[in-house]
Scaffold this active site. Structure first.
Site, PDB file in Angstrom:
ATOM      1  N   ALA A  71       0.828  -1.212   0.000  1.00  0.00           N
ATOM      2  CA  ALA A  71       0.000   0.000   0.000  1.00  0.00           C
ATOM      3  C   ALA A  71       0.860   1.259   0.000  1.00  0.00           C
ATOM      4  O   ALA A  71       0.490   2.268  -0.600  1.00  0.00           O
ATOM      5  CB  ALA A  71      -0.916  -0.009   1.222  1.00  0.00           C
ATOM      6  N   ASN A 155      -6.487   2.659  11.112  1.00  0.00           N
ATOM      7  CA  ASN A 155      -5.759   1.481  11.596  1.00  0.00           C
ATOM      8  C   ASN A 155      -5.673   1.425  13.116  1.00  0.00           C
ATOM      9  O   ASN A 155      -5.556   0.365  13.699  1.00  0.00           O
ATOM     10  CB  ASN A 155      -4.350   1.412  10.988  1.00  0.00           C
ATOM     11  CG  ASN A 155      -3.585   2.708  11.117  1.00  0.00           C
ATOM     12  OD1 ASN A 155      -4.144   3.786  10.925  1.00  0.00           O
ATOM     13  ND2 ASN A 155      -2.321   2.614  11.447  1.00  0.00           N
ATOM     14  N   SER A 203      -3.695  -3.577   0.569  1.00  0.00           N
ATOM     15  CA  SER A 203      -2.458  -4.249   0.996  1.00  0.00           C
ATOM     16  C   SER A 203      -2.772  -5.708   1.286  1.00  0.00           C
ATOM     17  O   SER A 203      -3.723  -6.007   2.006  1.00  0.00           O
ATOM     18  CB  SER A 203      -1.912  -3.567   2.248  1.00  0.00           C
ATOM     19  OG  SER A 203      -0.787  -4.251   2.718  1.00  0.00           O
ATOM     20  N   HIS A 205      -1.091  -8.024   3.086  1.00  0.00           N
ATOM     21  CA  HIS A 205      -0.826  -8.657   4.392  1.00  0.00           C
ATOM     22  C   HIS A 205      -1.861  -8.322   5.459  1.00  0.00           C
ATOM     23  O   HIS A 205      -1.930  -8.993   6.487  1.00  0.00           O
ATOM     24  CB  HIS A 205       0.601  -8.362   4.874  1.00  0.00           C
ATOM     25  CG  HIS A 205       0.890  -6.980   5.337  1.00  0.00           C
ATOM     26  ND1 HIS A 205       1.035  -6.679   6.670  1.00  0.00           N
ATOM     27  CD2 HIS A 205       1.112  -5.824   4.677  1.00  0.00           C
ATOM     28  CE1 HIS A 205       1.340  -5.387   6.796  1.00  0.00           C
ATOM     29  NE2 HIS A 205       1.387  -4.846   5.597  1.00  0.00           N
ATOM     30  N   THR A 242       9.720  -7.089 -13.088  1.00  0.00           N
ATOM     31  CA  THR A 242       9.074  -8.404 -13.204  1.00  0.00           C
ATOM     32  C   THR A 242       8.150  -8.617 -12.009  1.00  0.00           C
ATOM     33  O   THR A 242       8.523  -8.356 -10.868  1.00  0.00           O
ATOM     34  CB  THR A 242      10.155  -9.514 -13.259  1.00  0.00           C
ATOM     35  OG1 THR A 242      11.021  -9.199 -14.352  1.00  0.00           O
ATOM     36  CG2 THR A 242       9.543 -10.886 -13.453  1.00  0.00           C
ATOM     37  N   CYS A 329       4.867   0.549  14.614  1.00  0.00           N
ATOM     38  CA  CYS A 329       5.724   1.558  13.999  1.00  0.00           C
ATOM     39  C   CYS A 329       6.908   0.830  13.388  1.00  0.00           C
ATOM     40  O   CYS A 329       7.374  -0.163  13.925  1.00  0.00           O
ATOM     41  CB  CYS A 329       6.113   2.510  15.108  1.00  0.00           C
ATOM     42  SG  CYS A 329       7.366   3.650  14.703  1.00  0.00           S
TER      43      CYS A 329
HETATM   44  N1  PLP Z   1      -2.622   2.283   5.134  1.00  0.00           N
HETATM   45  C1  PLP Z   1      -3.069   1.813   6.315  1.00  0.00           C
HETATM   46  C2  PLP Z   1      -4.386   2.319   6.845  1.00  0.00           C
HETATM   47  C3  PLP Z   1      -2.325   0.876   7.015  1.00  0.00           C
HETATM   48  O1  PLP Z   1      -2.785   0.421   8.174  1.00  0.00           O
HETATM   49  C4  PLP Z   1      -1.086   0.434   6.485  1.00  0.00           C
HETATM   50  C5  PLP Z   1      -0.238  -0.515   7.232  1.00  0.00           C
HETATM   51  O2  PLP Z   1      -0.128  -0.439   8.434  1.00  0.00           O
HETATM   52  C6  PLP Z   1      -0.656   0.948   5.245  1.00  0.00           C
HETATM   53  C7  PLP Z   1      -1.457   1.870   4.616  1.00  0.00           C
HETATM   54  C8  PLP Z   1       0.643   0.525   4.615  1.00  0.00           C
HETATM   55  O3  PLP Z   1       0.536  -0.762   4.056  1.00  0.00           O
HETATM   56  P1  PLP Z   1       1.804  -1.573   3.525  1.00  0.00           P
HETATM   57  O4  PLP Z   1       2.375  -2.251   4.717  1.00  0.00           O
HETATM   58  O5  PLP Z   1       1.269  -2.544   2.520  1.00  0.00           O
HETATM   59  O6  PLP Z   1       2.731  -0.603   2.896  1.00  0.00           O
END
Ligand code: PLP
Length: 386
Positions: A71, A155, A203, A205, A242, A329
Site C-alpha cells: 500500500a 488502523n 495491501s 498482508h 518483473t 511503527c
Molecule cells: N494504510 C493503512 C491504513 C495501514 O494500516 C497500512 C499498514 O499499516 C498501510 C497503509 C501501509 O501498508 P503496507 O504495509 O502494505 O505498505
C-alpha cells in the site's frame, strides 16, 4: 507445557492464511509472466487470476488493477502532481490528506511539503467534512486540480470514514479522490463502482496474504499518475519490474477468502464487544477511542488510566498475548499517536489496540480478559502502595 500464544494484532498484520501459503508455494517456481512460451503464459495466468480476484473484492474491473510492492508504494505512486489523461498531461497542484491518515498518505508522496494540506478530524475520529469543503472552496484551480487522499477505516481506532461524502465533495470541486482501503478491505463491503472514489489502495498482508504486495484499483483507466517505478512495460507501463508472482498469487488467494470473511463480521463484532465489556468492567475510567463513531467490527483502542500503554503491552506480552500500543511503527518504538493527537487527546494519550480476525475464538477473548484482570489488579495494588 507453556500455553499457546494469542495473536490480537490483526491490524498490524493478519496471520498468513493457509490458502495464501499454498498459492505462494505453488507459484514459487513460476516463469517470467512476460515470456511468451508456455511456462511464461502459465505465470501470466497466475497473475491475471489474482488480478481478477483483487478486482472482485472491490467490485472493480481487473484491467484497472495495478500490482505494487504494498500500500505504501501504491500511495507514493498516486500522490503525485504529475498525471496523464489519455495522452494529455494533467496536473494536481495540491493534495489534501486527513490528519489521521496512515503516514504513507500523510507525507504527501511526491508532492512538495508545502503542497500538502492536512484536514483535521473530529474528537470522534471522523474527517472534518466542513473543513474539507472550505479547503476545496479555497483551492486555486489556476495551478491545477485538487487531489484528496483519505483512509476508509483507521488502523488505530477502527473509525470508518464518510468516504462517500468525501468523494461527493471532491467531485463537486472537480478533483480526484484516493481512498486508502487497507484496513477496510475484507471487513466492510467495498464497491468502487458505487462510491465517488477514483482510486482504492489495498495491501495483501492485512488480509492474510503475504507482506510486500499490494495494489491500486482505479474506477476507470483513462486518468493515471506517472509511473513511480520506471523501466520495462510491466503493468501496462504503470509499474515496471518483473511481477512478484508468488506474492501476487498469495494476495489473490487472500482476497478470495476475504470475500467470505465479510459474512462473519457479526461474529467478529460480538467478540469485540466482549473485549470492550471486559475493559469497561475491569478498568475503572477506561476510555474507548472513537466509540461514538461507526467502527470496524474487529478493532478496539482503549486507555488504562495511570498506566503507560507500552508497560501494559509488555505485561500482555508476558502473559502470552500479542497486541499493540497504537499502531505498529516501523522502528518498533512506540511514539505518541498522531491519530489521538488529531482527535485532540493531547501528547500524552497512550492507548492499547486489540484487533482480531475471523479466526479469533471465544477462548482467546477469555484469556485476554483473564490477563487484563491480572494486569489491572496489579496496577491498582502498585498505585495504592505508591
Ligand atoms: N494504510 C493503512 C491504513 C495501514 O494500516 C497500512 C499498514 O499499516 C498501510 C497503509 C501501509 O501498508 P503496507 O504495509 O502494505 O505498505
Amino acid at each position: 507445557m507453556a500455553a499457546q500464544r494469542i495473536y490480537l494484532d490483526y491490524n498490524a498484520t493478519a496471520p498468513l492464511l493457509s490458502a495464501a501459503r499454498e498459492a505462494m508455494l505453488d507459484a514459487l517456481g513460476a516463469a517470467n509472466p512476460s515470456s511468451v512460451h508456455a511456462e511464461g503464459r502459465a505465470a501470466r495466468r497466475i497473475v491475471e487470476d489474482a488480478r481478477r480476484d483483487v478486482a472482485e473484492l472491490v467490485n472493480g474491473r481487473s484491467e484497472h488493477v495495478v500490482f505494487t510492492s504494498g500500500a505504501t508504494e501504491a500511495a507514493s505512486m498516486l500522490l503525485t502532481p504529475e498525471w496523464t489523461m489519455g495522452r494529455a498531461p494533467l496536473r494536481f497542484s495540491r493534495v489534501y490528506v486527513s490528519a489521521a491518515d496512515h503516514p504513507c498518505l500523510l507525507g504527501g508522496g511526491r508532492f512538495s511539503p508545502e503542497s500538502v494540506e492536512r484536514i483535521g478530524v473530529t474528537q470522534d475520529g471522523l474527517v472534518d467534512l466542513a473543513a474539507l469543503e472550505r479547503a476545496l472552496d479555497a483551492h486555486d484551480r489556476t495551478e491545477g486540480q485538487p487531489l484528496v487522499a483519505v483512509h476508509a477505516a483507521n488502523n488505530e481506532t477502527g473509525v470508518i470514514q464518510p468516504v462517500e461524502d468525501v468523494g461527493r465533495l471532491v467531485k463537486k470541486a472537480g478533483g480526484v479522490t484516493i481512498i486508502d482501503a487497507v484496513q477496510a478491505a475484507g471487513r466492510v463491503q467495498l464497491d468502487i463502482s458505487k462510491t465517488c472514489t477514483d482510486f482504492l489502495i489495498l495491501s495483501s498482508h492485512k488480509l492474510g496474504g503475504p507482506k510486500g504486495v499490494g495494489a491500486l484499483v482505479g474506477g476507470a483507466d483513462l486518468m493515471m499518475p506517472t509511473a513511480l517505478v520506471k523501466g520495462g512495460g510491466q503493468e501496462k507501463g504503470h509499474r515496471a519490474g518483473t511481477e512478484n508472482v508468488p506474492g501476487i498469487a498469495g494476495f489473490g488467494a487472500a482476497t478470495r477468502q476475504a470475500l467470505f470473511s465479510l459474512n462473519h463480521m457479526e461474529a467478529v463484532r460480538s467478540r469485540r464487544e466482549e473485549i470492550e465489556k471486559a475493559v469497561l468492567e475491569l478498568v475503572p475510567g477506561a476510555l474507548i477511542y472513537g466509540q461514538n463513531s461507526e467502527r470496524l467490527a474487529n478493532t478496539v483502542l482503549f486507555s488504562i488510566p495511570g498506566m503507560k500503554a507500552e508497560t501494559a503491552q509488555i505485561a500482555f506480552d508476558l502473559n502470552g498475548i500479542a497486541l499493540s500500543a497504537g499502531s505498529a511503527c516501523s522502528s518498533g518504538k512506540v511514539g505518541p499517536s498522531h491519530v489521538l493527537q488529531a482527535m485532540d487527546y493531547g501528547e500524552q494519550a497512550g492507548a492499547l489496540r486489540v484487533s482480531i480476525g475471523v479466526e479469533t475464538e471465544d477462548e482467546d477473548i477469555q484469556r485476554f480478559r483473564a490477563a487484563l484482570q491480572k494486569i489491572a489488579t496489579k496496577r491498582r495494588t502498585t498505585n495504592a502502595a505508591a
